[in-house]
Design an enzyme around this catalytic site. Structure first.
Site, PDB file in Angstrom:
ATOM      1  N   THR A  54     -51.798  -6.445  25.290  1.00 30.96           N
ATOM      2  CA  THR A  54     -51.948  -6.032  23.991  1.00 30.96           C
ATOM      3  C   THR A  54     -53.388  -5.634  23.659  1.00 30.96           C
ATOM      4  O   THR A  54     -54.100  -6.010  24.307  1.00 30.96           O
ATOM      5  CB  THR A  54     -51.377  -6.884  22.956  1.00 30.96           C
ATOM      6  OG1 THR A  54     -51.394  -6.291  21.468  1.00 30.96           O
ATOM      7  CG2 THR A  54     -52.289  -8.372  22.735  1.00 30.96           C
ATOM      8  N   ASP A  70     -51.873  -2.988  18.343  1.00 29.15           N
ATOM      9  CA  ASP A  70     -50.921  -2.184  18.533  1.00 29.15           C
ATOM     10  C   ASP A  70     -49.604  -2.854  18.545  1.00 29.15           C
ATOM     11  O   ASP A  70     -49.518  -4.000  18.248  1.00 29.15           O
ATOM     12  CB  ASP A  70     -51.089  -1.970  20.079  1.00 29.15           C
ATOM     13  CG  ASP A  70     -50.785  -2.999  21.077  1.00 29.15           C
ATOM     14  OD1 ASP A  70     -51.453  -3.906  20.767  1.00 29.15           O
ATOM     15  OD2 ASP A  70     -50.300  -2.891  22.145  1.00 29.15           O
ATOM     16  N   ARG A  72     -47.043  -2.473  20.925  1.00 32.37           N
ATOM     17  CA  ARG A  72     -46.157  -2.507  22.274  1.00 32.37           C
ATOM     18  C   ARG A  72     -45.785  -3.822  22.750  1.00 32.37           C
ATOM     19  O   ARG A  72     -46.780  -4.492  22.743  1.00 32.37           O
ATOM     20  CB  ARG A  72     -46.857  -1.573  23.404  1.00 32.37           C
ATOM     21  CG  ARG A  72     -45.917  -1.380  24.673  1.00 32.37           C
ATOM     22  CD  ARG A  72     -46.636  -0.688  25.689  1.00 32.37           C
ATOM     23  NE  ARG A  72     -46.606   0.844  25.153  1.00 32.37           N
ATOM     24  CZ  ARG A  72     -46.738   1.904  25.825  1.00 32.37           C
ATOM     25  NH1 ARG A  72     -47.718   1.631  26.898  1.00 32.37           N
ATOM     26  NH2 ARG A  72     -46.791   2.943  25.506  1.00 32.37           N
ATOM     27  N   SER A 183     -55.419  -7.383  26.579  1.00 27.16           N
ATOM     28  CA  SER A 183     -55.881  -6.629  27.694  1.00 27.16           C
ATOM     29  C   SER A 183     -56.630  -5.549  27.571  1.00 27.16           C
ATOM     30  O   SER A 183     -57.318  -5.164  28.482  1.00 27.16           O
ATOM     31  CB  SER A 183     -54.402  -6.393  28.366  1.00 27.16           C
ATOM     32  OG  SER A 183     -53.529  -5.481  27.347  1.00 27.16           O
ATOM     33  N   ASP A 220     -55.377   1.221  28.566  1.00 28.18           N
ATOM     34  CA  ASP A 220     -54.646   0.147  28.907  1.00 28.18           C
ATOM     35  C   ASP A 220     -53.082   0.355  29.135  1.00 28.18           C
ATOM     36  O   ASP A 220     -52.727   0.807  27.967  1.00 28.18           O
ATOM     37  CB  ASP A 220     -55.026  -1.099  28.067  1.00 28.18           C
ATOM     38  CG  ASP A 220     -54.210  -2.511  28.424  1.00 28.18           C
ATOM     39  OD1 ASP A 220     -53.972  -2.613  29.624  1.00 28.18           O
ATOM     40  OD2 ASP A 220     -53.862  -3.290  27.684  1.00 28.18           O
ATOM     41  N   SER A 223     -50.829  -1.485  26.503  1.00 26.64           N
ATOM     42  CA  SER A 223     -50.975  -1.314  24.875  1.00 26.64           C
ATOM     43  C   SER A 223     -50.463  -0.004  24.597  1.00 26.64           C
ATOM     44  O   SER A 223     -50.766   0.972  25.388  1.00 26.64           O
ATOM     45  CB  SER A 223     -52.490  -1.516  24.564  1.00 26.64           C
ATOM     46  OG  SER A 223     -52.814  -2.886  24.788  1.00 26.64           O
TER      47      SER A 223
END
Length: 342
Positions: A54, A70, A72, A183, A220, A223
């Site tokens: 994330t 984010d 996701r 991340s 990334d 994300s």
């Protein structure tokens, strides 16, 4: 058990029953490191960790603090959801954004919200200091000793000013003016370090934090989706919004292909130089078998038959001249013959 057998091989001089296990440590306990190394050499393969990802960003501006994440949710290389909530309310003036396991984040956030509410009543319903919420998170994560892989960005306002903290899964904390975890934190921190200013307005800070999270999303793979934002101002007002970065993919409309124009030639004399006729074989058409439909039989058209029939015997010459017939038969024949004569 394989673990107990491995321990007996490692600690050959000390039996397991005599080992002292009643000891207390402050912080983490690393005494099983050598044991795990020996177990791996014996052929035991430890389970692989589950990776999540994330991007969570927080920053201060001249009139408050804001946190963006984010939406996701991932599990290794699988995207489990594109609309996951990662910003949670701890109190009316304190919010947090988390990274890590979604289930642990949800449960811990709900628990911390109730702890902050109890502390709010304990201080006679005064404004909850942001440092108290940070300390509750730190105490909880430290007591779990890293078993909950959750990190937080905590932001809020109180009478002492604007506060922004980052609390990691092992209980360590940091105080900063802008921070990022997850991340995608490295891509986001590059944007923050180059463009952040302490006197930024709310609109400028909003654009900066969107650019930082968008940079983490683009670089990334864990994300993605949209961006959730919460703004906590010094006048204790809170605003929330969501911005979609990438919309759902739609099939592109193909351009219409224009057929070439056909020039029609009229009033042109053609000369036939050669003509050939190819005879086609005669094909006999197959007969068409028409199915005759049977008419249904009406019930009243069925002839009724009597239940019994009366059978009469007619005399014959063979029966009359037969002398060998039984007496009963002779009597009947004589009676019929007499009736016929009479």
């Amino acid at each position: 058990m394989p673990y107990m057998h491995a321990l007996q091989q490692i600690h050959t001089n000390t039996p397991i029953s005599n080992m002292n296990t009643n000891h207390c440590y402050g912080g983490f306990n690393y005494e099983n490191f050598l044991r795990n190394e020996e177990i791996i050499k014996m052929g035991y393969k430890p389970p692989l960790p589950i990776t999540t990802g994330t991007t969570v960003v927080g920053l201060e501006f001249n009139a408050g603090v804001m946190i963006a994440t984010d939406t996701r949710a991932t599990r290794n290389s699988l995207i489990s959801s594109n609309a996951t909530q990662k910003i949670y309310r701890l109190h009316r003036n304190v919010y947090c954004g988390g990274s890590g396991y979604a289930s642990d984040l949800f449960k811990l956030s709900r628990l911390l919200e109730k702890q902050c509410e109890l502390h709010y009543f304990a201080i006679n319903k005064r404004i909850l200091p942001v440092v108290c919420a940070k300390q509750l998170i730190k105490t909880l994560l430290t007591s779990l000793m890293g078993r909950m892989l959750i990190s937080f960005v905590v932001g809020g306002v109180d009478p002492e000013g604007v506060h922004l903290y980052s609390v990691h899964f092992d209980g360590t904390t940091e105080v900063s003016r802008y921070t990022s975890i997850g991340s995608g934190q490295y891509c986001a921190m590059g944007i923050m370090e180059s463009l952040w200013r302490p006197d930024m307005t709310e609109d400028e800070a909003r654009e900066l934090i969107f650019d930082a999270v968008r940079s983490g999303i683009e670089n990334d793979q864990s994300s993605g989706s949209s961006i959730d934002l919460v703004v906590i101002r010094t006048n204790y007002t809170v605003s929330k919004c969501t911005e979609e970065i990438y919309k759902s993919l739609k099939p592109e409309h193909k351009p219409l292909t224009v057929k070439p124009e056909i020039n029609i030639i009229n009033n042109l004399d053609l000369i036939i130089e050669e003509e050939s006729v190819i005879p086609l074989p005669h094909v006999k058409p197959r007969p068409i078998h028409q199915k005759t439909e049977k008419k249904p039989i009406r019930r009243d058209a069925v002839r009724r038959t009597p239940a019994f029939t009366q059978i009469t015997l007619k005399p014959s010459t063979e029966d009359i001249d037969d002398d060998d017939a039984p007496p009963n038969k002779k009597r009947k024949i004589q009676q019929l013959f007499r009736e016929k004569i009479l």
